[in-house]
Design an enzyme around this catalytic site. Structure first.
Site, PDB file in Angstrom:
ATOM      1  N   GLU A 286       0.845  -1.217   0.000  1.00 59.26           N
ATOM      2  CA  GLU A 286       0.000   0.000   0.000  1.00 59.26           C
ATOM      3  C   GLU A 286       0.868   1.249   0.000  1.00 59.26           C
ATOM      4  O   GLU A 286       0.576   2.226  -0.701  1.00 59.26           O
ATOM      5  CB  GLU A 286      -0.957   0.006   1.200  1.00 59.26           C
ATOM      6  N   TRP A 289       1.943   1.764  -3.410  1.00 54.21           N
ATOM      7  CA  TRP A 289       0.960   2.445  -4.275  1.00 54.21           C
ATOM      8  C   TRP A 289       1.169   3.958  -4.214  1.00 54.21           C
ATOM      9  O   TRP A 289       1.002   4.675  -5.190  1.00 54.21           O
ATOM     10  CB  TRP A 289      -0.471   2.115  -3.837  1.00 54.21           C
ATOM     11  N   TRP A 317     -19.481  11.368 -21.183  1.00 56.74           N
ATOM     12  CA  TRP A 317     -19.928  11.609 -19.803  1.00 56.74           C
ATOM     13  C   TRP A 317     -21.258  12.341 -19.808  1.00 56.74           C
ATOM     14  O   TRP A 317     -21.538  13.135 -20.709  1.00 56.74           O
ATOM     15  CB  TRP A 317     -18.903  12.467 -19.044  1.00 56.74           C
ATOM     16  N   ASN A 352     -10.733   2.800   2.133  1.00 55.10           N
ATOM     17  CA  ASN A 352     -10.270   2.589   0.757  1.00 55.10           C
ATOM     18  C   ASN A 352     -11.236   1.766  -0.096  1.00 55.10           C
ATOM     19  O   ASN A 352     -11.523   2.107  -1.243  1.00 55.10           O
ATOM     20  CB  ASN A 352      -8.891   1.924   0.770  1.00 55.10           C
ATOM     21  N   TRP A 370     -14.981  11.443 -13.926  1.00 55.48           N
ATOM     22  CA  TRP A 370     -14.242  11.232 -12.676  1.00 55.48           C
ATOM     23  C   TRP A 370     -13.719  12.536 -12.096  1.00 55.48           C
ATOM     24  O   TRP A 370     -13.514  12.651 -10.876  1.00 55.48           O
ATOM     25  CB  TRP A 370     -13.093  10.238 -12.879  1.00 55.48           C
ATOM     26  N   TRP A 393      -8.698   7.903  -8.621  1.00 54.07           N
ATOM     27  CA  TRP A 393      -9.895   8.132  -9.451  1.00 54.07           C
ATOM     28  C   TRP A 393      -9.696   7.597 -10.857  1.00 54.07           C
ATOM     29  O   TRP A 393     -10.581   6.945 -11.427  1.00 54.07           O
ATOM     30  CB  TRP A 393     -10.251   9.623  -9.479  1.00 54.07           C
TER      31      TRP A 393
HETATM   32  C1  LIG Z   1     -10.925   7.131  -5.638  1.00 54.40           C
HETATM   33  C2  LIG Z   1      -9.798   7.096  -4.623  1.00 54.40           C
HETATM   34  C3  LIG Z   1      -9.296   8.281  -4.107  1.00 54.40           C
HETATM   35  C4  LIG Z   1      -8.237   8.260  -3.176  1.00 54.40           C
HETATM   36  N1  LIG Z   1      -7.766   9.450  -2.677  1.00 54.40           N
HETATM   37  C5  LIG Z   1      -6.722   9.446  -1.817  1.00 54.40           C
HETATM   38  C6  LIG Z   1      -6.192  10.658  -1.302  1.00 54.40           C
HETATM   39  O1  LIG Z   1      -6.619  11.757  -1.666  1.00 54.40           O
HETATM   40  N2  LIG Z   1      -5.173  10.580  -0.400  1.00 54.40           N
HETATM   41  C7  LIG Z   1      -4.638   9.399   0.006  1.00 54.40           C
HETATM   42  O2  LIG Z   1      -3.709   9.394   0.812  1.00 54.40           O
HETATM   43  N3  LIG Z   1      -5.118   8.242  -0.487  1.00 54.40           N
HETATM   44  C8  LIG Z   1      -6.132   8.214  -1.371  1.00 54.40           C
HETATM   45  N4  LIG Z   1      -6.625   7.030  -1.836  1.00 54.40           N
HETATM   46  C9  LIG Z   1      -5.953   5.787  -1.439  1.00 54.40           C
HETATM   47  C10 LIG Z   1      -6.503   5.102  -0.170  1.00 54.40           C
HETATM   48  O3  LIG Z   1      -7.884   5.002  -0.229  1.00 54.40           O
HETATM   49  C11 LIG Z   1      -6.113   5.816   1.133  1.00 54.40           C
HETATM   50  O4  LIG Z   1      -4.725   6.088   1.133  1.00 54.40           O
HETATM   51  C12 LIG Z   1      -6.424   4.952   2.351  1.00 54.40           C
HETATM   52  O5  LIG Z   1      -7.782   4.648   2.394  1.00 54.40           O
HETATM   53  C13 LIG Z   1      -6.026   5.692   3.609  1.00 54.40           C
HETATM   54  O6  LIG Z   1      -6.358   4.942   4.743  1.00 54.40           O
HETATM   55  P1  LIG Z   1      -5.215   4.346   5.662  1.00 54.40           P
HETATM   56  O7  LIG Z   1      -4.193   5.372   5.962  1.00 54.40           O
HETATM   57  O8  LIG Z   1      -5.869   3.692   6.837  1.00 54.40           O
HETATM   58  O9  LIG Z   1      -4.582   3.252   4.696  1.00 54.40           O
HETATM   59  P2  LIG Z   1      -3.678   1.974   4.988  1.00 54.40           P
HETATM   60  O10 LIG Z   1      -4.389   0.795   4.444  1.00 54.40           O
HETATM   61  O11 LIG Z   1      -3.275   1.906   6.407  1.00 54.40           O
HETATM   62  O12 LIG Z   1      -2.420   2.226   4.044  1.00 54.40           O
HETATM   63  C14 LIG Z   1      -1.217   2.867   4.513  1.00 54.40           C
HETATM   64  C15 LIG Z   1      -0.868   4.031   3.604  1.00 54.40           C
HETATM   65  O13 LIG Z   1      -0.586   3.576   2.295  1.00 54.40           O
HETATM   66  C16 LIG Z   1      -1.021   4.547   1.340  1.00 54.40           C
HETATM   67  N5  LIG Z   1      -2.062   3.940   0.497  1.00 54.40           N
HETATM   68  C17 LIG Z   1      -2.961   3.000   0.837  1.00 54.40           C
HETATM   69  N6  LIG Z   1      -3.725   2.660  -0.237  1.00 54.40           N
HETATM   70  C18 LIG Z   1      -3.300   3.431  -1.256  1.00 54.40           C
HETATM   71  C19 LIG Z   1      -3.692   3.560  -2.617  1.00 54.40           C
HETATM   72  N7  LIG Z   1      -4.667   2.813  -3.156  1.00 54.40           N
HETATM   73  N8  LIG Z   1      -3.058   4.484  -3.391  1.00 54.40           N
HETATM   74  C20 LIG Z   1      -2.055   5.242  -2.879  1.00 54.40           C
HETATM   75  N9  LIG Z   1      -1.639   5.149  -1.601  1.00 54.40           N
HETATM   76  C21 LIG Z   1      -2.256   4.257  -0.793  1.00 54.40           C
HETATM   77  C22 LIG Z   1      -1.622   5.707   2.115  1.00 54.40           C
HETATM   78  O14 LIG Z   1      -0.643   6.706   2.281  1.00 54.40           O
HETATM   79  C23 LIG Z   1      -1.986   5.048   3.431  1.00 54.40           C
HETATM   80  O15 LIG Z   1      -2.031   5.957   4.513  1.00 54.40           O
HETATM   81  C24 LIG Z   1      -7.683   7.026  -2.773  1.00 54.40           C
HETATM   82  C25 LIG Z   1      -8.197   5.837  -3.305  1.00 54.40           C
HETATM   83  C26 LIG Z   1      -9.244   5.874  -4.218  1.00 54.40           C
HETATM   84  C27 LIG Z   1      -9.776   4.584  -4.768  1.00 54.40           C
END
Ligand SMILES: Cc1cc2nc3c(=O)[nH]c(=O)nc-3n(C[C@H](O)[C@H](O)[C@H](O)COP(=O)(O)OP(=O)(O)OC[C@H]3O[C@@H](n4cnc5c(N)ncnc54)[C@H](O)[C@@H]3O)c2cc1C
Length: 487
Positions: A286, A289, A317, A352, A370, A393
């Protein structure tokens, strides 16, 4: 008085593992720390409301932490390109250090670096935001990876990242020239927190409970609690919005209160102490990502303004303001979608899995661009991130570099049933249907009349009827996709 070294804080609001701050300390000069709230440079995307709220707390904590080390945070507001040279000349600085940014703002940084170096200033920038900077994980041809899985495989093969830097104990303070007094502002003057009306109550309740909060100290508490309580089981539970199973580090990472390498190192240490390797790998992926999204932002630019896959420029759209509004307000009639959108509004955060479901619903079932969803998230998320948000997105919409393998349309009912099996998440956020039985909690329109009556639900009155028929929305999205696929 010795000429000072300046540290320009941006998306790195921390004292630990901060290479720019470390370089200033190592220079042996008195250190002057500053932050510029720049809402006016064209290269900067103005922060949304929820992120501004977060920034206030983050800056307050950074100011405290600098204070404890005998230093101070000076705040300014305005265009960085005008302010930085003023600060340099008024302080008679010998050096300026910062940690790098990866979006269009880096054009500002490049211009400033060139100009100030020509004037004889030592200007140095450092990597401090990612595990691996763009350009350090490349494919065999020396290019950027376009797909996440091989990118991550290559990144993980380079693990572990360097050991994080400790926080300095003391930071010798440079004097602040009187001439800058008129230019500097207080945190209150930045007016980052909402007033009249104060809509931040839900965010305060969520992020400040149990002594947590915004800023570096809270970030470390959160990381510690996550490693202790949730790293084991993360791979299995991370997709469940009804469980508190993820780190919630995202806003802390967004504002650089903590670094991803600090998070990776803490998880690695837990793995050495016996946490399951699969859970570590999943958490590491993650974080990967995030690096991947930044690589996209760096190498492609314009991530929130244009489709990475330009086939989507012709996507038909729909303009539908009332559907967009129903989605924003959590009134679509699809419980898991509504739960997510209400969580977002209340907490400035969404799980997420649910982000994927609501994004799919907007771009597929409602066939709305989007960019409209991305900009709503940008305004309402405390973790609104210039790379992760548009990349997320575009990934869901199908227009991204590493889009889903086929034109996937999430089914909000089966997604809800799989990832919120008892309906707890829906019941928390959509209380008006809480008394429906589990069998229909994710599809109330299929409930028998007696079940609706017993639960006090009148569809179309106490809770909306679905704003689109699932199968119709699905077919319409597929048909739209067919029109651009043939191009
Ligand atoms: C449509 C959409 C929009 C999103 N917008 C954002 C946003 O604006 N900011 C944001 O930080 N994340 C975004 N994410 C990614 C992800 O949803 C969040 O990072 C995550 O839900 C944050 O919760 P957590 O810190 O508990 O994640 P955890 O599961 O604990 O993950 C740890 C860290 O890994 C990173 N991470 C996790 N999943 C992703 C991912 N899919 N892509 C990139 N990094 C990730 C984040 O920095 C996160 O804090 C988005 C995902 C989607 C599908």
């Amino acid at each position: 008085m010795a000429q000072p070294a300046l540290v320009w804080f941006r998306d790195d609001l921390r004292v630990a593992d901060n290479p720019a701050l470390r370089a200033a300390l190592d220079s042996g000069r008195p250190v002057l720390c500053f932050f510029i709230f720049d809402d006016s440079s064209p290269e900067i995307r103005p922060l949304g409301g929820a992120a501004r709220w977060w920034l206030h707390g983050s800056l307050a904590n950074l100011a405290d932490n600098l204070d404890k080390r005998g230093n101070r945070l000076h705040l300014f507001s305005g265009a960085a390109e005008e302010l930085v040279p003023r600060i340099v000349s008024e302080t008679d600085a010998a050096a300026l250090f910062w940690n790098r940014r990866y979006g269009p703002e880096r054009e500002i940084d490049a211009r400033l670096k060139k100009r100030l170096r020509t004037e004889g200033l030592e200007v140095r920038s450092f990597p401090g935001r990612l595990v691996y900077e763009p350009g350090t994980v490349l494919n065999q041809g020396g290019g950027y990876y376009k797909v996440f899985t091989p990118f991550n495989r290559a990144a993980v093969a380079q693990d572990p990242p360097e050991t994080p830097l400790p926080a300095p104990r003391e930071l010798p303070r440079a004097s602040f020239p009187k001439a800058l007094d008129a230019l500097s502002v207080t945190l209150e003057e930045l007016a980052l927190e909402p007033r009249g009306p104060d809509w931040a109550g839900g965010m305060r309740e969520t992020w400040e409970k149990d002594g947590a909060g915004r800023g570096e100290d809270a970030a470390h508490k959160r990381l510690k609690a996550f490693i202790a309580d949730h790293l084991s089981g993360y791979a299995k539970n991370r997709d469940r919005p009804d469980l508190d199973a993820t780190s919630r580090l995202s806003p802390h990472l967004r504002f650089g209160e903590i670094t991803p390498r600090q998070a990776v190192h803490a998880a690695l240490a837990a793995k050495t102490d016996g946490a399951p390797a699969g859970d570590y790998d999943s958490f590491r992926a993650e974080i990967g990502w995030r690096d991947f999204s930044y690589q996209l932002l760096f190498s492609r630019g314009g991530l929130h303004t244009r489709n990475m896959n330009d086939q989507f420029d012709a996507m038909p759209w729909r303009e539908d303001d009332s559907a967009l509004r129903a989605w924003q307000e959590g009134r679509t009639g699809f419980p898991v979608v509504d739960a997510g959108m209400r969580q977002l509004w209340h907490q400035g955060y969404m799980h997420n899995r649910v982000r994927m479901i609501v994004a799919s619903f907007l771009t597929k079932h409602l066939l709305i661009d989007w960019k409209a969803g991305e900009s709503w998230f940008w305004d309402t998320l405390v973790d609104a991130d210039p790379a992760n948000n548009p990349a997320g997105w575009q990934w869901v919409a199908g227009s991204g570099a590493d889009a889903q393998p086929y034109y996937r349309i999430f089914n909000p009912m089966t997604q809800g049933e799989k990832f919120d099996p008892q309906g707890d998440y829906v019941r928390q956020w959509v209380p008006e249907i809480a008394d429906l039985p589990n069998r229909v909690i994710h599809r109330p329109w299929e409930a028998k009349r007696e079940a609706l009556e017993a639960a006090g639900v009148v569809l179309g009155e106490t809770y909306p009827k679905p704003i689109v028929i699932h199968e119709d929305g699905r077919k319409r999205a597929l048909a739209a996709f067919e029109t651009i696929k043939r191009r």
